[in-house]
Design an enzyme around this catalytic site. Structure first.
Site, PDB file in Angstrom:
ATOM      1  N   TYR A  89     -17.746  16.623 -14.361  1.00 43.37           N
ATOM      2  CA  TYR A  89     -18.188  15.230 -14.312  1.00 43.37           C
ATOM      3  C   TYR A  89     -19.228  15.052 -13.183  1.00 43.37           C
ATOM      4  O   TYR A  89     -19.019  15.543 -12.068  1.00 43.37           O
ATOM      5  CB  TYR A  89     -16.975  14.311 -14.107  1.00 43.37           C
ATOM      6  CG  TYR A  89     -17.372  12.891 -13.814  1.00 43.37           C
ATOM      7  CD1 TYR A  89     -18.240  12.207 -14.667  1.00 43.37           C
ATOM      8  CD2 TYR A  89     -16.910  12.232 -12.684  1.00 43.37           C
ATOM      9  CE1 TYR A  89     -18.636  10.908 -14.386  1.00 43.37           C
ATOM     10  CE2 TYR A  89     -17.294  10.929 -12.404  1.00 43.37           C
ATOM     11  CZ  TYR A  89     -18.162  10.277 -13.257  1.00 43.37           C
ATOM     12  OH  TYR A  89     -18.554   8.998 -12.969  1.00 43.37           O
ATOM     13  N   ARG A 145       0.847  -1.205   0.000  1.00 46.34           N
ATOM     14  CA  ARG A 145       0.000   0.000   0.000  1.00 46.34           C
ATOM     15  C   ARG A 145       0.883   1.257   0.000  1.00 46.34           C
ATOM     16  O   ARG A 145       0.556   2.260  -0.609  1.00 46.34           O
ATOM     17  CB  ARG A 145      -0.935  -0.008   1.231  1.00 46.34           C
ATOM     18  CG  ARG A 145      -1.646   1.314   1.434  1.00 46.34           C
ATOM     19  CD  ARG A 145      -2.877   1.239   2.338  1.00 46.34           C
ATOM     20  NE  ARG A 145      -2.785   0.343   3.461  1.00 46.34           N
ATOM     21  CZ  ARG A 145      -2.061   0.551   4.572  1.00 46.34           C
ATOM     22  NH1 ARG A 145      -1.348   1.655   4.708  1.00 46.34           N
ATOM     23  NH2 ARG A 145      -2.044  -0.337   5.550  1.00 46.34           N
ATOM     24  N   LYS A 186      -9.419   6.951 -18.581  1.00 46.88           N
ATOM     25  CA  LYS A 186      -9.815   7.491 -19.877  1.00 46.88           C
ATOM     26  C   LYS A 186      -8.649   7.433 -20.869  1.00 46.88           C
ATOM     27  O   LYS A 186      -8.191   6.354 -21.197  1.00 46.88           O
ATOM     28  CB  LYS A 186     -10.374   8.892 -19.674  1.00 46.88           C
ATOM     29  CG  LYS A 186     -11.406   8.990 -18.536  1.00 46.88           C
ATOM     30  CD  LYS A 186     -12.615   8.135 -18.824  1.00 46.88           C
ATOM     31  CE  LYS A 186     -13.623   7.946 -17.719  1.00 46.88           C
ATOM     32  NZ  LYS A 186     -13.459   8.437 -16.393  1.00 46.88           N
ATOM     33  N   ASP A 209      -8.631  19.320 -13.292  1.00 47.95           N
ATOM     34  CA  ASP A 209      -8.910  17.965 -13.754  1.00 47.95           C
ATOM     35  C   ASP A 209      -8.628  17.972 -15.260  1.00 47.95           C
ATOM     36  O   ASP A 209      -9.364  18.553 -16.048  1.00 47.95           O
ATOM     37  CB  ASP A 209     -10.372  17.606 -13.445  1.00 47.95           C
ATOM     38  CG  ASP A 209     -10.710  16.164 -13.839  1.00 47.95           C
ATOM     39  OD1 ASP A 209     -10.055  15.637 -14.758  1.00 47.95           O
ATOM     40  OD2 ASP A 209     -11.639  15.591 -13.253  1.00 47.95           O
TER      41      ASP A 209
HETATM   42  O1  P1T Z   1     -14.319   7.009 -13.241  1.00 46.08           O
HETATM   43  P1  P1T Z   1     -13.121   7.452 -12.489  1.00 46.08           P
HETATM   44  O2  P1T Z   1     -11.847   6.871 -12.965  1.00 46.08           O
HETATM   45  O3  P1T Z   1     -13.302   7.327 -11.010  1.00 46.08           O
HETATM   46  O4  P1T Z   1     -12.940   9.024 -12.801  1.00 46.08           O
HETATM   47  C1  P1T Z   1     -13.856  10.005 -12.425  1.00 46.08           C
HETATM   48  C2  P1T Z   1     -13.783  11.175 -13.380  1.00 46.08           C
HETATM   49  C3  P1T Z   1     -13.084  12.301 -13.005  1.00 46.08           C
HETATM   50  N1  P1T Z   1     -12.974  13.371 -13.821  1.00 46.08           N
HETATM   51  C4  P1T Z   1     -13.540  13.382 -15.032  1.00 46.08           C
HETATM   52  C5  P1T Z   1     -13.407  14.587 -15.909  1.00 46.08           C
HETATM   53  C6  P1T Z   1     -14.248  12.266 -15.496  1.00 46.08           C
HETATM   54  O5  P1T Z   1     -14.793  12.310 -16.718  1.00 46.08           O
HETATM   55  C7  P1T Z   1     -14.387  11.133 -14.642  1.00 46.08           C
HETATM   56  C8  P1T Z   1     -15.157   9.922 -15.057  1.00 46.08           C
HETATM   57  N2  P1T Z   1     -16.035  10.128 -16.128  1.00 46.08           N
HETATM   58  C9  P1T Z   1     -16.858   9.186 -16.677  1.00 46.08           C
HETATM   59  C10 P1T Z   1     -16.941   7.922 -16.239  1.00 46.08           C
HETATM   60  C11 P1T Z   1     -17.671   9.634 -17.818  1.00 46.08           C
HETATM   61  O6  P1T Z   1     -18.221   8.805 -18.573  1.00 46.08           O
HETATM   62  O7  P1T Z   1     -17.779  10.848 -17.991  1.00 46.08           O
END
Ligand code: P1T
Length: 379
Positions: free
Chosen positions: A98, A46, A195, A170
């Site tokens: 998001y 961890r 992503k 972000d």
């Molecule tokens: O899904 P995750 O890896 O926990 O990430 C969250 C997140 C944070 N910031 C942005 C700009 C994001 O688009 C996302 C996750 N977004 C999607 C799952 C979506 O389909 O828009």
């Protein structure tokens, strides 16, 4: 070192014991010590892991940062940043973001006494208008999800440079290939590495990068204390994917530009939103701030109803109707009922998430197949 070379080489070295070119998946929870506290830099997985370490170095290099931290998801990274705050602190954040970020801010951290001000961060004056001595964080997303709004990171950081606060960006939609917020004055940059960094829709992950050693110390403390770390296999997958980020982003940029222009010619489409289009209100800023316009395209139909959007989304064949984005395959989604369903409908309408809004993550397939698919679905 230029970006492509960094993407391929940063953080990774042939394995010292075997010469393996690819970093091994160190599936071990603990590491032998010669004497208590005397070890080879790894104690417990961890805290540190030999597959995660090169990934964190690569993530830092991509954002021109000194420090990189990998998390189990983008939301785990967001959670970590907000945990640097204390009750009574205030956050100024982008009104379009998001849906999951909006949800954790409004439904979790608001309950812990942190106050969130959602403003249109495209205008620096809106940010300054809600600034108080308690403001400890400014949370930007640019381009935003799903409306692809562009905020001027440099102008906002400049306007706040004498304030005792952190600016975080972000950078998920732009990726480090197109934009480096730390170079523009931000203190922290965060990603959902699920992503574009992952790029193949097979790993969930998050990242935070920074230059300040005190912030890095706090982040490492939280990462180790709270434990939302990625598994070694996920670190391996991300390390592999990052090597092609520059190639994939060029292809995403190219295809998305063609798809956006194509959609503008379709009679049933009322508005196409893509920072690369001259009609986009952030186009000039995007040209200045980014090195390309990315792979995300949103559009609104003339028949501005959920039913019309659903009819189109039920018919796509090359695009897949699914949440998420940034993979090599094209995806389409209806933010209002999918990724942004946790934002109340009145609020969605206020900020411009119309009932018929469709969001495309344009992949790297042959673009003629993508435009033909959209043409038949919109017919
Ligand atoms: O899904 P995750 O890896 O926990 O990430 C969250 C997140 C944070 N910031 C942005 C700009 C994001 O688009 C996302 C996750 N977004 C999607 C799952 C979506 O389909 O828009």
């Amino acid at each position: 070192m230029k970006f492509g070379t960094k993407a391929i080489h940063a953080g990774v070295e042939p394995d010292p014991t075997t010469g393996a070119i690819m970093t091994p998946i160190y599936q071990s929870t603990t590491f032998a010590q010669a004497s208590p506290g005397k070890h080879k830099g790894y104690e417990y997985a961890r805290t540190q892991n030999p597959t995660r370490k090169p990934l964190e170095a690569a993530l830092a290099a991509l954002e021109n940062a000194k420090y990189g931290f990998a998390f189990a998801s983008g939301m785990a990274a967001t959670d970590t940043i907000i945990k640097m705050l204390r009750p009574g602190d205030e956050v100024i954040c982008a009104q379009d973001m998001y849906g999951g970020t909006y949800r954790i801010f409004t439904r979790l951290f608001s309950e812990f006494g942190i106050k969130f001000h959602f403003v249109d961060t495209r205008d620096v004056a809106n940010v300054k208008a809600v600034l108080t001595p308690n403001t400890k964080l400014v949370w930007l997303e640019t381009p935003t999800n799903p409306l692809l709004e562009i905020s001027d990171v440099q102008a906002i950081c400049q306007a706040l440079k004498n304030e005792d606060l952190m600016v975080v960006v972000d950078n998920t939609f732009a990726t480090p290939y197109l934009q480096n917020p730390l170079d523009l004055g931000a203190h922290l940059v965060t990603h959902s590495s699920t992503k574009y960094l992952g790029g193949h829709s097979d790993v969930v992950g998050g990242a935070i990068m920074c230059n300040d050693s005190k912030l890095a110390e706090k982040l490492h403390f939280l990462q180790n204390s709270c434990g939302a770390v990625p598994a070694p296999l996920d670190c391996f997958l991300l390390l592999r994917s990052i090597k092609t980020l520059h190639l994939r982003m060029e292809a995403h940029n190219k295809n998305a530009a063609i798809v956006a222009k194509f959609l503008e010619t379709i009679p049933s489409v009322a508005k196409v939103i893509y920072p690369g289009l001259e009609s986009h209100n952030g186009h000039e800023l995007a040209k200045k701030q980014m090195r390309g316009f990315g792979g995300m395209v949103s559009f609104i139909l003339k028949d501005d109803s959920e039913e019309a959007a659903f009819r189109c989304l039920e018919k796509v064949k090359v695009f897949t109707l699914a949440e998420s984005l940034g993979g090599v395959e094209s995806l389409a989604c209806h933010p209002g009922t999918m990724t942004h369903a946790s934002i109340p409908v009145e609020r969605r309408l206020e900020i411009g998430i119309r009932p018929s809004l469709i969001r495309l993550s344009v992949g790297v397939e042959d673009v003629e197949d993508l435009t033909a698919d959209l043409a038949q679905a919109l017919r």
